[in-house]
Design a protein around this motif. Structure first.
Motif, PDB file in Angstrom:
ATOM      1  N   ALA A  75       0.877  -1.178   0.000  1.00 53.92           N
ATOM      2  CA  ALA A  75       0.000   0.000   0.000  1.00 53.92           C
ATOM      3  C   ALA A  75       0.908   1.220   0.000  1.00 53.92           C
ATOM      4  O   ALA A  75       1.797   1.326   0.851  1.00 53.92           O
ATOM      5  N   SER A  76       0.704   2.147  -0.933  1.00 62.32           N
ATOM      6  CA  SER A  76       1.708   3.198  -1.094  1.00 62.32           C
ATOM      7  C   SER A  76       1.119   4.537  -1.503  1.00 62.32           C
ATOM      8  O   SER A  76       0.015   4.625  -2.034  1.00 62.32           O
ATOM      9  N   ALA A  77       1.926   5.573  -1.261  1.00 59.63           N
ATOM     10  CA  ALA A  77       1.654   6.949  -1.686  1.00 59.63           C
ATOM     11  C   ALA A  77       3.014   7.623  -1.852  1.00 59.63           C
ATOM     12  O   ALA A  77       4.034   7.067  -1.439  1.00 59.63           O
ATOM     13  N   GLY A 101      -2.745  11.435   0.639  1.00 62.81           N
ATOM     14  CA  GLY A 101      -2.520  10.033   0.313  1.00 62.81           C
ATOM     15  C   GLY A 101      -1.594   9.364   1.306  1.00 62.81           C
ATOM     16  O   GLY A 101      -1.820   8.222   1.733  1.00 62.81           O
ATOM     17  N   SER A 102      -0.536  10.069   1.714  1.00 67.44           N
ATOM     18  CA  SER A 102       0.391   9.518   2.702  1.00 67.44           C
ATOM     19  C   SER A 102      -0.303   9.299   4.048  1.00 67.44           C
ATOM     20  O   SER A 102      -0.100   8.273   4.710  1.00 67.44           O
ATOM     21  N   ALA A 103      -1.138  10.259   4.438  1.00 68.40           N
ATOM     22  CA  ALA A 103      -1.920  10.092   5.664  1.00 68.40           C
ATOM     23  C   ALA A 103      -2.849   8.891   5.545  1.00 68.40           C
ATOM     24  O   ALA A 103      -3.052   8.133   6.508  1.00 68.40           O
ATOM     25  N   PHE A 112       3.928  -0.911   3.854  1.00 69.90           N
ATOM     26  CA  PHE A 112       3.379   0.440   3.727  1.00 69.90           C
ATOM     27  C   PHE A 112       4.518   1.343   3.256  1.00 69.90           C
ATOM     28  O   PHE A 112       5.478   1.582   3.989  1.00 69.90           O
ATOM     29  N   ALA A 113       4.404   1.791   1.997  1.00 68.89           N
ATOM     30  CA  ALA A 113       5.522   2.450   1.325  1.00 68.89           C
ATOM     31  C   ALA A 113       5.193   3.899   1.010  1.00 68.89           C
ATOM     32  O   ALA A 113       4.082   4.221   0.564  1.00 68.89           O
ATOM     33  N   PHE A 156      -1.548  -1.179  -4.013  1.00 67.67           N
ATOM     34  CA  PHE A 156      -2.673  -0.254  -3.885  1.00 67.67           C
ATOM     35  C   PHE A 156      -2.107   1.139  -3.642  1.00 67.67           C
ATOM     36  O   PHE A 156      -1.394   1.354  -2.661  1.00 67.67           O
ATOM     37  N   THR A 157      -2.411   2.079  -4.543  1.00 70.11           N
ATOM     38  CA  THR A 157      -1.822   3.417  -4.478  1.00 70.11           C
ATOM     39  C   THR A 157      -2.887   4.485  -4.238  1.00 70.11           C
ATOM     40  O   THR A 157      -3.932   4.475  -4.885  1.00 70.11           O
TER      41      THR A 157
END
Length: 555
Positions: free
Chosen positions: A318-320, A347-349, A370-371, A401-402
């Protein structure tokens, strides 16, 4: 990392950065999202540009939050980060470029008639008497029985491309109609693919003829930051880029082709025919003399891991992206920090909230990574660095998942799908949305190629099935105001705030819709985390063959 933040500041963040101690552990919290964005989009973080003190603050903040959640380091050798060595090249204003033949010299002006940069480490680029080849759309698509190159040799030459796909402007009766997704852009339509294909064939340079509709943005966007490029410093020597790359203004392209005895509009029609073959522009030569300033610096991907309890080697990502545009020119209100509150602090939050909620659930059989990628705004650099040198094997990476830009206008009846027809994850999304009383709407401008313009694409290129949540892909059907209100939100955001200081945190945000979308990702990740299923690419996807090469390793 260049800056060690004061211990008290890190303690403050760990207590307050996502502090909603009354939040239910099993639910995504709008309050948490807002609190975290407020921190990451503050002036103190200076717009989170890679290689600046803003990066140091951002990396420290993300690590502090993941420690609080209870994740373990997901980087190499027990680290929370993955080093991303980067290079910035800047073509100096003294650049000289021209096309010529026996009768004409067409002088090119950086930012006006061309927008040229380099991803090489060369500090001086001199090109003399270089042949020029018109390659049409430059697609080499065996699965479509389509090859624009034929027998042409591009070694040491300059390739001129049309933007987008061969069928973008095709009429229904044309043979190419529907062959490359109709209005939906395929990877063959992206400028990045065209540059890569030119490099594979030994070209000195590659220029794409700009068209506003086909590119999805006007010349001012193509010319923004003309001459500047940020890329990986440790490039694969087997896949080195062309020496020169960029955009050619449509007017300049018309002049160039007219000098060679051709009409640009006629060539656009010719290039849509299956029998088209690239050809050298007779008598035309390209010359360039450029000085380039090269600087190198280190940046970081930030990685936190939730290990699986049965099959920990099978990893869901899962990334942002954590980066934004840093400090820029003052806007009309005097603001200089381009904070990227929505793009992509939100997105990062969202990824941090996913980590918090999934950690509070019963343990999954598979691991979750979690990237937070660096330098997305420079061309997906951080995610590309991970894909090229992954911490966890790509063949055992289940899916990606982005989150990249979530709408802040309230609850929505639908969820926007980007990249229809790519993988069966979109079927999972439709099922989860239906269970939540929502439905799926396809992106409304598939010709803009958003599927190829966010970090999930770096994972797709190496075969990992992906799903992107992006609020600007289509106006949501909002509970209050419907589709009209959703389209207005996009128009306001893109028109006023995208990549500008206006993209700032606001107490007026309604994050109900963002919570809905993040919750869909939570459900899908949790389901995949407890099964032995491997999501697959759909027939016709450009990435299916790549994934199938490692199928035996997932038995």
């Amino acid at each position: 990392m260049r800056l060690i933040l004061p211990t008290l500041l890190l303690i403050f963040w760990s207590i307050n950065g996502s502090a909603d101690h009354h939040t239910e552990p099993s639910k995504i919290s709008a309050n948490n999202l807002s609190d975290m964005v407020k921190v990451m989009a503050s002036d103190e973080f200076q717009g989170r540009a890679p290689g600046t003190p803003g990066e140091d603050k951002t990396v420290a903040y993300l690590i502090a939050q993941m420690k609080k959640i209870g994740l373990v380091p997901g980087g190499a050798e027990g680290s929370w980060t993955q080093a991303v060595p980067m290079m910035r090249s800047e073509v100096k204003p003294s650049a000289k470029m021209s096309f010529s033949n026996a009768d004409t010299v067409l002088t090119l002006a950086q930012g006006t008639s061309v927008s040229v940069d380099t991803a090489t480490a060369l500090t001086n680029i001199v090109a003399t008497d270089i042949p020029v080849v018109f390659v049409g759309f430059g697609a080499n698509a065996p699965e479509q029985d389509w090859d624009d190159y034929g027998e042409i040799d591009l070694t040491g030459k300059l390739a001129i491309f049309l933007v987008n796909d061969p069928d973008f402007a095709a009429e229904p009766q044309e043979a190419v109609a529907g062959r490359f997704g109709n209005r939906r852009m395929t990877y063959y339509g992206r400028w990045a693919y065209k540059f890569e294909e030119a490099a594979r064939r030994g070209a000195l340079g590659a220029l794409v003829i700009h068209e506003t509709e086909a590119a999805g943005y006007d010349w001012s966007v193509a010319a923004a930051g003309a001459g500047e490029n940020v890329s990986l410093a440790n490039k694969d020597p087997k896949a080195l880029p062309v020496t020169l790359q960029g955009w050619l203004h449509n007017d300049a392209a018309q002049e160039l082709l007219a000098a060679a005895g051709h009409d640009l509009d006629a060539l656009r029609n010719t290039a849509r025919q299956p029998e088209f073959q690239a050809f050298e522009l007779e008598g035309i030569r390209f010359d360039a003399d450029l000085e380039v300033k090269i600087t190198t610096f280190d940046s970081q991907n930030v990685l936190g891991l939730l290990p699986g309890n049965e099959r920990p080697d099978e990893v869901i990502i899962a990334s942002a992206h954590w980066d934004a545009y840093g400090i820029g020119a003052p806007d009309e209100q005097g603001r200089t920090v381009r904070a990227g509150a929505n793009d992509d602090a939100l997105g990062s939050a969202g990824i941090l909230e996913l980590a918090r909620v999934i950690k509070a659930q019963p343990a999954m059989a598979r691991s979750a990574l979690f990237a937070f990628w660096t330098a997305e705004e420079a061309g997906l650099v951080g995610s590309m660095a991970y894909a090229a040198d992954p911490i966890f094997p790509i063949e055992k990476t289940v899916a990606n998942f982005t989150l990249d830009i979530l709408q802040t206008a309230g609850a929505a009846k639908d969820v926007i799908l980007v990249g229809k027809g790519q993988s069966d994850l979109e079927d999972d999304l439709a099922r989860a949305a239906k269970a939540a009383g929502r439905y799926v709407t396809e992106e409304n401008l598939p010709e803009n190629g958003l599927f190829y313009r966010a970090d999930h694409f770096s994972m797709a290129r190496v075969g990992v099935p992906v799903l992107l949540m992006m609020g600007i892909a289509g106006g949501a059907d909002l509970v209050v105001g419907g589709r009209e209100a959703g389209n207005q939100w996009i128009a306001d955001y893109i028109g006023n705030c995208y990549h500008k200081p206006c993209d700032a945190w606001s107490p007026d945000w309604d994050l109900t819709g963002a919570v809905q979308d993040i919750e869909l990702f939570r459900q899908l990740i949790t389901e995949l985390g407890g099964t032995t299923r491997w999501p697959a690419w759909k027939p016709g996807s450009e990435f299916k063959a790549t994934r199938e090469q490692s199928a035996s390793l997932r038995q």
